[in-house]
Design a protein around this motif. Structure first.
Motif, PDB file in Angstrom:
ATOM      1  N   ILE A 242       2.836  50.132 -22.981  1.00 18.94           N
ATOM      2  CA  ILE A 242       3.423  51.384 -23.474  1.00 18.94           C
ATOM      3  C   ILE A 242       4.216  51.150 -24.756  1.00 18.94           C
ATOM      4  O   ILE A 242       4.091  51.909 -25.722  1.00 18.94           O
ATOM      5  N   GLU A 243       5.048  50.117 -24.769  1.00 20.53           N
ATOM      6  CA  GLU A 243       5.861  49.828 -25.950  1.00 20.53           C
ATOM      7  C   GLU A 243       4.985  49.505 -27.159  1.00 20.53           C
ATOM      8  O   GLU A 243       5.246  49.980 -28.263  1.00 20.53           O
ATOM      9  N   ALA A 244       3.943  48.718 -26.956  1.00 22.58           N
ATOM     10  CA  ALA A 244       3.055  48.359 -28.066  1.00 22.58           C
ATOM     11  C   ALA A 244       2.309  49.589 -28.590  1.00 22.58           C
ATOM     12  O   ALA A 244       2.169  49.762 -29.807  1.00 22.58           O
ATOM     13  N   LEU A 245       1.832  50.444 -27.684  1.00 18.46           N
ATOM     14  CA  LEU A 245       1.159  51.672 -28.126  1.00 18.46           C
ATOM     15  C   LEU A 245       2.129  52.559 -28.905  1.00 18.46           C
ATOM     16  O   LEU A 245       1.803  53.051 -29.990  1.00 18.46           O
ATOM     17  N   SER A 246       3.326  52.752 -28.375  1.00 17.76           N
ATOM     18  CA  SER A 246       4.329  53.595 -29.042  1.00 17.76           C
ATOM     19  C   SER A 246       4.696  53.046 -30.408  1.00 17.76           C
ATOM     20  O   SER A 246       4.822  53.799 -31.378  1.00 17.76           O
ATOM     21  N   ASP A 247       4.868  51.732 -30.506  1.00 15.21           N
ATOM     22  CA  ASP A 247       5.201  51.089 -31.785  1.00 15.21           C
ATOM     23  C   ASP A 247       4.109  51.287 -32.829  1.00 15.21           C
ATOM     24  O   ASP A 247       4.356  51.174 -34.024  1.00 15.21           O
ATOM     25  N   ASN A 248       2.888  51.572 -32.369  1.00 14.20           N
ATOM     26  CA  ASN A 248       1.757  51.756 -33.272  1.00 14.20           C
ATOM     27  C   ASN A 248       1.335  53.213 -33.398  1.00 14.20           C
ATOM     28  O   ASN A 248       0.212  53.511 -33.798  1.00 14.20           O
ATOM     29  N   GLY A 249       2.229  54.132 -33.033  1.00 19.57           N
ATOM     30  CA  GLY A 249       1.982  55.549 -33.263  1.00 19.57           C
ATOM     31  C   GLY A 249       1.325  56.315 -32.140  1.00 19.57           C
ATOM     32  O   GLY A 249       1.076  57.514 -32.259  1.00 19.57           O
ATOM     33  N   PHE A 250       1.035  55.665 -31.024  1.00 22.07           N
ATOM     34  CA  PHE A 250       0.433  56.350 -29.868  1.00 22.07           C
ATOM     35  C   PHE A 250       1.568  56.703 -28.913  1.00 22.07           C
ATOM     36  O   PHE A 250       1.938  55.918 -28.052  1.00 22.07           O
ATOM     37  N   GLU A 251       2.139  57.884 -29.108  1.00 13.86           N
ATOM     38  CA  GLU A 251       3.336  58.241 -28.352  1.00 13.86           C
ATOM     39  C   GLU A 251       3.066  59.174 -27.181  1.00 13.86           C
ATOM     40  O   GLU A 251       3.883  59.259 -26.277  1.00 13.86           O
TER      41      GLU A 251
ATOM     42  N   ALA B 181      -9.284  55.102 -31.924  1.00 11.94           N
ATOM     43  CA  ALA B 181      -9.598  54.607 -30.586  1.00 11.94           C
ATOM     44  C   ALA B 181      -9.665  53.087 -30.522  1.00 11.94           C
ATOM     45  O   ALA B 181      -9.107  52.476 -29.603  1.00 11.94           O
ATOM     46  N   GLN B 182     -10.317  52.461 -31.478  1.00 10.73           N
ATOM     47  CA  GLN B 182     -10.464  51.001 -31.431  1.00 10.73           C
ATOM     48  C   GLN B 182      -9.115  50.308 -31.496  1.00 10.73           C
ATOM     49  O   GLN B 182      -8.873  49.320 -30.794  1.00 10.73           O
ATOM     50  N   ALA B 183      -8.200  50.823 -32.314  1.00 16.03           N
ATOM     51  CA  ALA B 183      -6.861  50.235 -32.405  1.00 16.03           C
ATOM     52  C   ALA B 183      -6.135  50.340 -31.065  1.00 16.03           C
ATOM     53  O   ALA B 183      -5.501  49.377 -30.605  1.00 16.03           O
ATOM     54  N   ALA B 184      -6.232  51.499 -30.412  1.00 13.38           N
ATOM     55  CA  ALA B 184      -5.587  51.678 -29.111  1.00 13.38           C
ATOM     56  C   ALA B 184      -6.178  50.726 -28.071  1.00 13.38           C
ATOM     57  O   ALA B 184      -5.437  50.109 -27.280  1.00 13.38           O
ATOM     58  N   ILE B 185      -7.491  50.574 -28.074  1.00  9.76           N
ATOM     59  CA  ILE B 185      -8.162  49.668 -27.134  1.00  9.76           C
ATOM     60  C   ILE B 185      -7.676  48.239 -27.334  1.00  9.76           C
ATOM     61  O   ILE B 185      -7.350  47.530 -26.383  1.00  9.76           O
TER      62      ILE B 185
END
Length: 112
Positions: free
Chosen positions: A17-26, A69-73
Motif C-alpha cells: 500500500i505504501e509503495a503504491l501510494s508513494d507512486n501515485g496509486f492512492e 497498469a504495468q507500473a502498478a503490477i
C-alpha cells in the motif's frame, strides 16, 4: 482502464500500500479474504466460515489507466514478494467504463 486484483499475504500488505501510494496509486480497496490455492501455509486452519482449509490473504483492488497498469503490477510484485510459496497472485481485467454513483458521470473521461 484496467482493474488490478492482487491477493497478498497480510504481512506484506502495508508495504505494498505504501509503495503504491508513494507512486501515485492512492485509490484502492482492501478486503480480508481466505485463499484455497495449491499452497497450504504452515498456519492454515479449518475456516469457521467456509469449512475448508484456508490461508489468510488481503485482496487489493485498484483501477488505473491502461498505461499505468504495468507500473502498478511491478510495485505489487516487488513489495508483495517474500520468496516463499503462496505469496499470492495478481489478476488484470479490462474495464469498459465506470460511473460515479452520486452524479452518474462516466469516469472514462477522468484520470483515475
Amino acid at each position: 482502464m484496467k482493474e488490478i486484483k492482487a491477493f497478498i499475504k497480510p504481512n506484506r500488505i502495508q508495504r505494498v500500500i505504501e509503495a503504491l501510494s508513494d507512486n501515485g496509486f492512492e485509490s484502492m480497496t482492501l478486503s480480508q479474504a481466505e485463499g484455497t490455492g495449491a499452497f497450504k501455509s504452515k498456519g492454515a486452519r479449518p475456516s469457521l466460515d467456509f469449512r475448508i482449509t484456508d490461508s489468510p490473504v488481503v485482496k487489493l483492488e485498484l483501477v488505473c489507466q491502461n498505461e499505468e497498469a504495468q507500473a502498478a503490477i511491478e510495485i505489487i510484485l516487488k513489495n508483495g514478494k517474500t520468496g516463499e510459496p503462496g505469496d499470492g497472485i495478481i489478476y488484470i481485467a479490462n474495464i469498459e467504463d465506470a460511473f460515479q454513483i452520486k452524479t452518474g458521470d462516466s469516469l472514462k473521461r477522468y484520470d483515475l
